[in-house]
Design an enzyme around this catalytic site. Sequence first.
Site, short mmCIF file in Angstrom:
data_model
loop_
_atom_site.label_atom_id
_atom_site.label_comp_id
_atom_site.label_asym_id
_atom_site.label_seq_id
_atom_site.Cartn_x
_atom_site.Cartn_y
_atom_site.Cartn_z
N ILE B 210 -2.06 0.67 4.10
CA ILE B 210 -2.36 2.07 4.39
C ILE B 210 -3.86 2.19 4.63
O ILE B 210 -4.30 2.68 5.64
CB ILE B 210 -1.93 2.98 3.22
CG1 ILE B 210 -0.41 2.92 3.08
CG2 ILE B 210 -2.36 4.42 3.49
CD1 ILE B 210 0.11 3.62 1.86
N ASP B 269 -4.45 8.70 -9.55
CA ASP B 269 -3.36 7.89 -10.06
C ASP B 269 -3.42 7.89 -11.56
O ASP B 269 -4.05 7.04 -12.18
CB ASP B 269 -3.34 6.46 -9.49
CG ASP B 269 -4.70 6.04 -8.97
OD1 ASP B 269 -5.70 6.58 -9.47
OD2 ASP B 269 -4.76 5.17 -8.10
#
Lengths: 512, 512
Positions: B210, B269
């Site tokens: 990504i 995260d």
Amino acid sequence: MNNAKEFEHYSLNLKVKVIPIVAGKFISILHEDTAKKLGILPLDRAELVHWEKNKSIVTVVDTTTSIIKRDEIGIFEDVRKKLKVNEGKKLRVSGVGTPESLEFVKKKMRGGTLSEQEIKKIVEDFGENKLSEIEASAFMTSVFINGYTLNETVAMARALTENGITIKLDVEPVVDKHSIGGINGRATMLIVPIVAAGGLFIPKTSSRSITSAAGTADAMEVLANVELSAEQIKSITEKHGGVIAWGGSLDLAPVDDKIIKIERPLSMDPRGQVIASVLAKKASVGSKFVVVDIPIGPGLKVVDREEGKELAGLFIKVGRKLGMKVEAVLTDGSQPSGSAFGSALEARHVLRILEGKEFDSLAQKSCELAGVLFELVGRKKQGKGCDYAKKLLDSGQALKKFREIIKAQGKRIDKAKDVPMAPHKIEVRAKKSGEISFIDVKKMINIAKIAGAPSEKLSGVLLNVEVGQKVEAGDLLFEIFAENKRKLELAEKYALSVKAVQLEKIILERFI
Amino acid sequence: MNNAKEFEHYSLNLKVKVIPIVAGKFISILHEDTAKKLGILPLDRAELVHWEKNKSIVTVVDTTTSIIKRDEIGIFEDVRKKLKVNEGKKLRVSGVGTPESLEFVKKKMRGGTLSEQEIKKIVEDFGENKLSEIEASAFMTSVFINGYTLNETVAMARALTENGITIKLDVEPVVDKHSIGGINGRATMLIVPIVAAGGLFIPKTSSRSITSAAGTADAMEVLANVELSAEQIKSITEKHGGVIAWGGSLDLAPVDDKIIKIERPLSMDPRGQVIASVLAKKASVGSKFVVVDIPIGPGLKVVDREEGKELAGLFIKVGRKLGMKVEAVLTDGSQPSGSAFGSALEARHVLRILEGKEFDSLAQKSCELAGVLFELVGRKKQGKGCDYAKKLLDSGQALKKFREIIKAQGKRIDKAKDVPMAPHKIEVRAKKSGEISFIDVKKMINIAKIAGAPSEKLSGVLLNVEVGQKVEAGDLLFEIFAENKRKLELAEKYALSVKAVQLEKIILERFI
């Protein structure tokens, strides 16, 4: 030159293909190969520039391999409108990198305090779609959990106002009214003519219903046109003292509307954000004196007096920093405000009060709030405002003013008897005698909605009783109105299955 | 019968019109009047049921007044595929009310602790689009701020696994490896053949890039097919001991992918979520022994050893509750792992190590991690695993195994010399002599990306130096490769404008 971004972002000139879909947000469609070329993945954002009109916009990108060619860009109806661009014209398209404000969102997530500049940038980027809904939701959740400081609240209000258009009236004093989570009754439609009749200026913008049986704009629309331009709001208010317009089509604090859309599903309304949101809209129309109605009751946004007092204090403080004189009033929200639920029924109820045919708790509350405004601007002494408001109501001056406003807004109806009634009606009566112990406002709203409100204007409910009232078996409790017979039946079925109006035998009868 | 929802939600049978757009999420389009009839506003959600195939799906709704008729429903390509429905068929369409799990999201926002059932419901509803991205973002932000308890982490891991398909191997021991934020080098492509050569079973699923120059799946794809079915993963692993597949097309913990899409823009995260996410994917393929590589260094997910140790401890605890033996290893992430950036270059580099032509820090790290797995399953004593891994590598057994796996996955290339090189190349050389003091991994990745990686497989960067190495003026620092000449020039321009490789005069020369 130290930034990889400069090197990564190519742009392409692409031919517009209009896709006649209203997406509710800005979306464009690229051929998969074109998207790749631009380094854009599905759900990434692209900037579209229309040089000719000097307009640009940031959209979310979807991709296709069939309906859009490699040299084309598909744009949805909302985007076409915003860019004022037509089929076949060229747009300059490039990928959009990480917006600056994302850092500030993260700062708030980590519990930091934001500067005025940082909040301004967040509002700006969200307004331009550079911050996505996912990112805005993370921001609002952080604000919900970590809270705003007083300065952050003030900065948010300022940023919301500055980000939209503002209306400057050449008259004074400009006043306004807001209710936190008002549900039915339309006090606004009474307060506006009363304060305008008393010589104040009130450029009121209102919303349509989202979750209730009718919004103020829905009810006013039965009587007059509410889709007014900023110029019309200015001129009507300056000439007649008041206006009741729908705020949705105006660009007053438009980012606030986007924020509310994020907050709504989660019913997260961080206190600071609520205050900033309300006062930003008031500042947009130049209001200097504002009365805020805070209904208190179970199931409402504000549940107890302590919480209400704190909120009221904050409103006053933030208002002062924004150069406004704010007064917040705690009202009893445990009972319905007025007996009507539904656009036409609420409009008719308001007219009946103005025509002197009724005086109920809604009328009383409206006079009190209007009274606060007369006191705030210094027209009346403390404690004398409400009496003055009542005089304006009783004398018919408020009615006359309301008809003047209706006329200026493009009159449809200005007499209670002219408001049309729904073709279908069912009466719900008491099965036994007793005393009304509780009226469940949320269930009344559900009945009205099942009957077709708010999209069907004539549908709704009319209450015939109040809490504490004694009724005999067979007495009328409420009537349900509907434009569509099937919906009326469903609404009745629902009404009978839930206890929207609760009876309790009165003590004298308790010997059985 | 006490629920207004029952009365509010009608449904309609509508004819399918396919719109060939990949939206990246489930979208359907209704005529405005049809949407109103169903009580659906733009951005609300609707459930579409395809009775014939017994399939249903929840979509976000856009509205139109032109391209879709009142008795039609427009569906995007993604929806068509999922429902296995064709143009002209009928779908039963109804509005979707508030999902049950929204209450649990709010509970987490308010700082509450969720039960296993509540977390399961959140995962389920998000997986079925009943929770929107806005709502999921609010949830993840709350988790970021308020954290998970150990039990919540375990519940999240279980829910993610249960919500997707699982692969059950009929062999043991099944092992796995994961790196938290691994950037380049592809240790996985060395570890898999080494542990498979040592008799363990490793059904490895990997991601495409990504944000980096190549993902493991991108690099492996240069050598073999990586889009494998669950059946292929099972049979290849059972027969050959290992596989390296792309996880994206499989339905292993699919909600995890949706959550990662939410977290990515905010680089939030939450620790608990990272652990749940990693271990859920491992549990999906039945791994019982897992080594987790935690690179530590500035600019990485884990910045210091203390934080790394804590994370490692949590991995082990959560793993135990899930019935897995987990070992977490802290590694030095401050330097590039291997000298290649870009799919083909990284694949070639891995093959060169397996062919015995090179042994660098990447090879060393891979042997250490493979060694931990041999120790975890009890094949080798504590401290002896790495030596065994090296033996498998030195003896050519790992290379033999890798070629076996490549063949089973549909071989493309299995020799380093056969890996194609890009047609365009530029060498970057030292302008003066000195010692390499710092190599900026992020900038190396930027160079590779500007040169065309990861979408152009041959593009990338090959480093020729290591930190601490002395170089003379004119020595080769790194080479840039590109498929496209213009991109090569842009990459060179960028490379020269930033200090991706930093030189410092060595002390002996400092007298000038």
